[in-house]
Design an enzyme around this catalytic site. Structure first.
Site, mmCIF file in Angstrom:
data_model
loop_
_atom_site.group_PDB
_atom_site.id
_atom_site.type_symbol
_atom_site.label_atom_id
_atom_site.label_comp_id
_atom_site.label_asym_id
_atom_site.label_seq_id
_atom_site.Cartn_x
_atom_site.Cartn_y
_atom_site.Cartn_z
ATOM 1 N N ASP A 21 59.704 18.856 19.036
ATOM 2 C CA ASP A 21 60.506 19.481 20.261
ATOM 3 C C ASP A 21 60.813 20.721 19.839
ATOM 4 O OD1 ASP A 21 62.537 19.626 22.118
ATOM 5 O OD2 ASP A 21 64.141 18.520 21.283
ATOM 6 N N ASN A 23 62.695 22.744 22.396
ATOM 7 C CA ASN A 23 63.922 23.162 23.003
ATOM 8 C C ASN A 23 65.300 22.251 23.230
ATOM 9 O OD1 ASN A 23 63.071 20.827 24.642
ATOM 10 N ND2 ASN A 23 63.095 21.895 26.586
ATOM 11 N N ASP A 25 65.764 19.055 23.532
ATOM 12 C CA ASP A 25 66.297 17.960 24.568
ATOM 13 C C ASP A 25 65.755 16.547 24.091
ATOM 14 O OD1 ASP A 25 63.314 17.990 24.910
ATOM 15 O OD2 ASP A 25 63.399 18.116 26.914
ATOM 16 N N ASP A 98 43.285 13.300 26.676
ATOM 17 C CA ASP A 98 43.048 11.647 26.771
ATOM 18 C C ASP A 98 42.927 11.831 28.367
ATOM 19 O OD1 ASP A 98 43.656 8.845 26.740
ATOM 20 O OD2 ASP A 98 44.977 9.413 25.055
ATOM 21 N N ASP A 199 40.602 6.086 27.688
ATOM 22 C CA ASP A 199 41.564 5.038 27.559
ATOM 23 C C ASP A 199 41.081 3.874 28.163
ATOM 24 O OD1 ASP A 199 44.434 4.483 27.029
ATOM 25 O OD2 ASP A 199 44.644 4.006 29.042
ATOM 26 N N GLU A 256 38.026 4.293 24.215
ATOM 27 C CA GLU A 256 38.910 3.213 23.867
ATOM 28 C C GLU A 256 38.295 1.791 24.162
ATOM 29 O OE1 GLU A 256 43.469 1.505 23.310
ATOM 30 O OE2 GLU A 256 42.627 2.458 25.140
ATOM 31 N N HIS A 329 48.765 5.644 17.928
ATOM 32 C CA HIS A 329 49.998 5.405 18.703
ATOM 33 C C HIS A 329 50.346 4.121 19.078
ATOM 34 C CE1 HIS A 329 47.190 5.666 21.863
ATOM 35 N NE2 HIS A 329 48.155 5.286 22.686
ATOM 36 N N ASP A 330 49.292 3.099 18.834
ATOM 37 C CA ASP A 330 49.484 1.770 19.418
ATOM 38 C C ASP A 330 49.410 0.856 18.321
ATOM 39 O OD1 ASP A 330 49.109 2.526 22.177
ATOM 40 O OD2 ASP A 330 46.910 2.199 22.182
HETATM 41 C C1 GLC Z 1 45.713 2.496 25.633
HETATM 42 C C2 GLC Z 1 46.646 3.392 25.366
HETATM 43 C C3 GLC Z 1 47.913 2.485 25.283
HETATM 44 C C4 GLC Z 1 48.332 2.214 26.727
HETATM 45 C C5 GLC Z 1 47.164 1.417 27.404
HETATM 46 C C6 GLC Z 1 47.431 1.658 28.820
HETATM 47 O O1 GLC Z 1 45.662 1.006 24.902
HETATM 48 O O2 GLC Z 1 46.161 3.655 23.862
HETATM 49 O O3 GLC Z 1 48.815 3.403 24.682
HETATM 50 O O4 GLC Z 1 49.491 1.542 26.718
HETATM 51 O O5 GLC Z 1 45.907 1.910 26.984
HETATM 52 O O6 GLC Z 1 47.200 2.873 29.380
HETATM 53 CA CA CA Z 2 61.613 19.150 24.338
#
Ligand code: GLC
Ligand code: CA
Length: 559
Positions: A21, A23, A25, A98, A199, A256, A329-330
């Site tokens: 981050d 700034n 927030d 992405d 995605d 993905e 991230h999942d």
């Molecule tokens: C993919 C992304 C995930 C998202 C899902 C719906 O699996 O990696 O984070 O929630 O698609 O877009």
């Molecule tokens: Ca920020």
């Protein structure tokens, strides 16, 4: 095998909300990323995959896009984005964006139009159906719990959403939708992006009749995956996208693709088919899921991991290309899931990195993985932010499940494990923000942080740096063939990579015990060189019998 820059690259994934981050927030942003590019340069990665930064109401943290050509206010401006990519390119780092085109946000102008009336020009941009016998058009369950259909009063019909109800699925059968997507991709490619991570791209083609899924005993909704994953027209669509867009640029693409088998993986990635460069398969991260899906947790076994990884390595060899990942991230943090995030955190994080980066394919590092960041255990559900987790919690509470038991599942599998802020230093909020972070930092930041790791030559960070450098120095790491060794060993995962006269022997101990590695008779050598190891090793030691210490990893190059 054809040489390609994206085969030789190492990719680093940034989840912008949690990276840095700038700034105060409490939300990571583009200027925060710019301020950390020298850190990434130091690590040595070649490509950044940036999770979505487009305009979004953030029902699913940017995976619900309301304007594909604008930057989310919280993340900054288009000028910031332009500066970011320029600063990346200056440092020799490529940028992969992405691409989320299975669905949009329900606040996207197309959907706002689409829901107005049945004859609106945008109606067919989405998948609308009348109800059946007073309920949803079919019994599919959403990935985020509940029905995959939402009733819309204005027109008295339902729209399909495989994810949250604020993520309506686009109708790829409609050629206008496809053209819109291609134009949008060109917009970003012309701005200089070096590729896309796509995605859930294997869900864009649905079986047109949208048949009911198989009902599971005691469940209200059914899994319809076989009617929307790897559907009838998905390869046609991707070939069209390639023809119209991708073939015109030298870019990398990674799809993905949950639920793909190696046979399908080849269809997506075989170069002569002109679809994608590589896919994220899910079989190894599904090993600890039971028949009930993600939250039906069963321990994974080393035997299964060997089978799965080896299957993907061998079947794609010379036919397609693998992407290599243990977390994102999942997914929960790799060291917590596949290693030991207690006593042997550092050793096992390095071991897992060795195990992964020495395989054939393009390796992906998820932010914080290079520090050995771990899962988190928040004591209250109120501290969690992820829509998937919160919906599941609510549903299981309604089903009478014990709250603590649900929390335990979240500790193991929840996506917020990966989404706690990046740990930069030991100051308040780990140096991620000067304000209040949108999700709390992991309390272990005083010990685990980038500043400490960079100062310690034995850190996980420096080990990753070395692995990345090795990839640049030894072609066998990129292009060699793979062979599993010691298939039945209960503690050791070992394999070879071979290119011409060179053989790598990779040995990794997946346990907190001592494990004896014995070199199979068919492997002989006249010279050996230790390329990397996560413990001190006597370089004179012969390979025929080695006592591997807890979570030890070594790579030798034999000739
Ligand atoms: C993919 C992304 C995930 C998202 C899902 C719906 O699996 O990696 O984070 O929630 O698609 O877009
Ligand atoms: Ca920020």
């Amino acid at each position: 095998m054809e040489r390609k820059w994206w085969k030789e690259a190492v990719v680093y994934q940034i989840y912008p909300r949690s990276f840095k981050d700038s700034n105060g927030d409490g939300i990571g942003d583009l200027r925060g990323i710019i301020s950390k590019l020298d850190y990434l340069k130091e690590l040595g990665i070649d490509v950044v995959w940036l999770s979505p930064v487009y305009k979004s109401p953030n029902d699913d943290n940017g995976y619900d896009i309301s304007d594909y050509r604008a930057i989310m206010d919280e993340f900054g401006t288009m000028a910031d984005w332009e500066e970011m990519i320029e600063e990346m390119h200056k440092r020799g780092i490529k940028l992969v964006m992405d691409l989320v085109v299975n669905h949009t946000s329900d606040e996207h102008p197309w959907f706002i139009e689409s829901r107005q009336s049945k004859d609106n020009p945008y109606r067919d941009y989405y998948i609308w159906r009348p109800g059946k016998n007073g309920r949803e058009p079919n019994n599919w369950e959403s990935h985020f719990s509940g029905s995959a259909w939402e009733y819309d009063e204005t027109t008295g019909e339902y729209y399909l959403h495989l994810f949250s109800k604020k993520q309506p699925d686009l109708n790829w059968e409609n050629p206008r939708v496809r053209q819109e997507v291609y134009e949008m991709m060109k917009f970003w490619l012309d701005k200089g992006v070096d590729g896309f991570r796509m995605d859930v791209i294997n869900m864009i083609s649905k079986v047109p009749e949208l048949p009911d899924g198989d009902v599971q005993p005691g469940k209200k909704y059914a899994w319809g995956g076989r009617y929307f994953m790897n559907g009838p027209r998905v390869h046609e669509f991707l070939q069209e996208m390639h023809r119209e867009v991708l073939s015109k640029y030298d870019v990398m693409t990674v799809g993905e693709t949950p639920g793909v088998t190696p046979a399908e993986g080849i269809l997506y990635t075989a170069p002569e088919r002109k679809e994608l460069n590589m896919v994220f398969q899910f079989e190894h991260v599904d090993l600890d899921s039971g028949a009930g899906g993600k939250w039906d947790i069963h321990p994974w076994t080393l035997a299964d991991l060997k089978k799965t990884m080896t299957k993907w390595q061998k079947e794609l060899e010379g036919r397609g290309w693998n992407s290599l990942y243990l977390n994102n991230h999942d997914q929960p943090r790799a060291v917590s899931r596949f290693g030991d995030d207690g006593t042997y955190r550092v050793e096992s994080a390095k071991m897992l990195a060795t195990f992964l980066h020495m395989m054939q394919g393009t390796p992906y590092i998820y932010q914080g993985e290079e520090l050995g960041m771990t899962n988190v255990r928040f004591s209250s559900i109120d501290d969690y932010r992820d829509i998937e987790t919160l919906n599941m919690y609510k549903e299981q509470i309604e089903n009478g499940e014990d709250p603590q038991a649900i929390l335990e599942k979240i500790y193991y599998k929840g996506r917020d494990n990966a989404r706690t802020p990046m740990q930069w230093d030991d100051s308040e909020h780990a140096g991620f923000t000067t304000g209040t972070p949108w999700i709390q930092v992991n309390p272990n930041y005083k010990e685990i942080n980038a500043k400490a790791a960079m100062e310690d030559p034995n850190s996980v960070f420096h080990y990753y740096k070395k692995l990345i450098q090795l990839r640049k120095a030894h072609d066998v790491i990129v292009y060699g063939t793979y062979e599993l060794m010691l298939e039945d060993d209960p503690l050791i995962y070992a394999y070879t990579r071979t290119l011409g006269k060179e053989t790598l022997v990779v040995m990794t101990n997946f346990s907190s015990e001592t494990a004896i590695f014995r070199l199979p008779n068919d492997i002989t050598y006249s010279t050996k060189q230790l390329l990397i190891s996560n413990y001190d090793v006597d370089e004179q030691e012969e390979l025929y019998e080695i006592r591997l210490r807890p979570w030890e990893a070594r790579v030798y190059k034999l000739q």
